[in-house]
Design a protein around this motif. Sequence first.
Motif, PDB file in Angstrom:
ATOM      1  N   GLU A   8       5.387  -0.351  -5.761  1.00 54.88           N
ATOM      2  CA  GLU A   8       4.615   0.743  -6.360  1.00 54.88           C
ATOM      3  C   GLU A   8       5.304   1.361  -7.563  1.00 54.88           C
ATOM      4  OE1 GLU A   8       1.637   4.274  -4.975  1.00 54.88           O
ATOM      5  OE2 GLU A   8       3.045   3.442  -3.519  1.00 54.88           O
ATOM      6  N   GLN A  34       3.298   1.474 -11.144  1.00 52.75           N
ATOM      7  CA  GLN A  34       2.597   2.757 -11.130  1.00 52.75           C
ATOM      8  C   GLN A  34       2.049   3.175 -12.495  1.00 52.75           C
ATOM      9  OE1 GLN A  34       5.306   5.783  -9.803  1.00 52.75           O
ATOM     10  NE2 GLN A  34       6.799   5.407 -11.405  1.00 52.75           N
ATOM     11  N   VAL A  67      -2.059  -0.876  -5.826  1.00 54.90           N
ATOM     12  CA  VAL A  67      -0.972  -1.312  -4.948  1.00 54.90           C
ATOM     13  C   VAL A  67      -1.252  -0.839  -3.527  1.00 54.90           C
ATOM     14  CG1 VAL A  67       1.495  -1.212  -4.463  1.00 54.90           C
ATOM     15  CG2 VAL A  67       0.694  -1.256  -6.843  1.00 54.90           C
TER      16      VAL A  67
END
Length: 275
Positions: free
Chosen positions: A232, A236, A243
């Motif tokens: 993640e 991100q 995710v």
Amino acid sequence: MHFYTTNDGYRHFYQKYPAKSSNNIMILLHGISENHRYLAPLASYIAKRNIATVLTPDLRGYGEFCPKKGDVDYIGQHEDDLKQFITQLKKDYQESRFILAGHSAGGGSLLRLSETDLAETFDLFILLAPLIHYGAPTIPKENTGFRRAIRNNLSSILALNDQNITKLNDRIVFENQKPENLRHGSETISLSFRLFASRYPVHYLNAIENLTKPTLLIAGKEDEQFVASAYEPLFQDNPHVDVMILEDIDHDGILSDRHALSIIGQWIQNTIIEV
């Protein structure tokens, strides 16, 4: 059995899982030591529910029909092979939408393709417990699993390649530590440098940034090969990537766990209508 032939005369095997009433085509890429066979649970699930027809090719250097297992002629040859495969598929399935998925090193291969013009061929990407890069934070620091399979000569051959010296690229740099009593005989246990380097992107942060199509990254929290919690943070900043880290699932379990299969199938169905 299905084959496609590339310009050098190499016959590439692929398994086909036909969907009865879907025009979608999914190409599903295998991991670093296995061939197409272990992908059957996910491929069957997607096809039987008419989400997509699934094709699982054995990449060059893999499978029962491979004349030179564990090696390719040059780094990046898989992309050239897949480009010819996909070009033919586009002619055969002109009205179809295309999904590219990859498990483990198959995810690494997908990330390599994201840096080429082939990326525009696909409508969706699916990363299944992907190999990001041998130096990414998803590789455990402990000498276990994937890290233990990497030989000490990798760093020296990498340094030579930085100087455009490729004479040692046929040397073995990765050796799967799977116990012999657990092997089924069709694995690719030992990989040359040029095959190993073909299974992950050169600049993985750039590859992640280049994912501009809707992408699902799904992995199990109990993944024993990679650090699932590191996915993640890596992805991100890319708004195109969803995710999902699932409880109580390990590295290969992401391909067969009922909950995981349901999530993957539902994500495809929900997302494909938006592209």
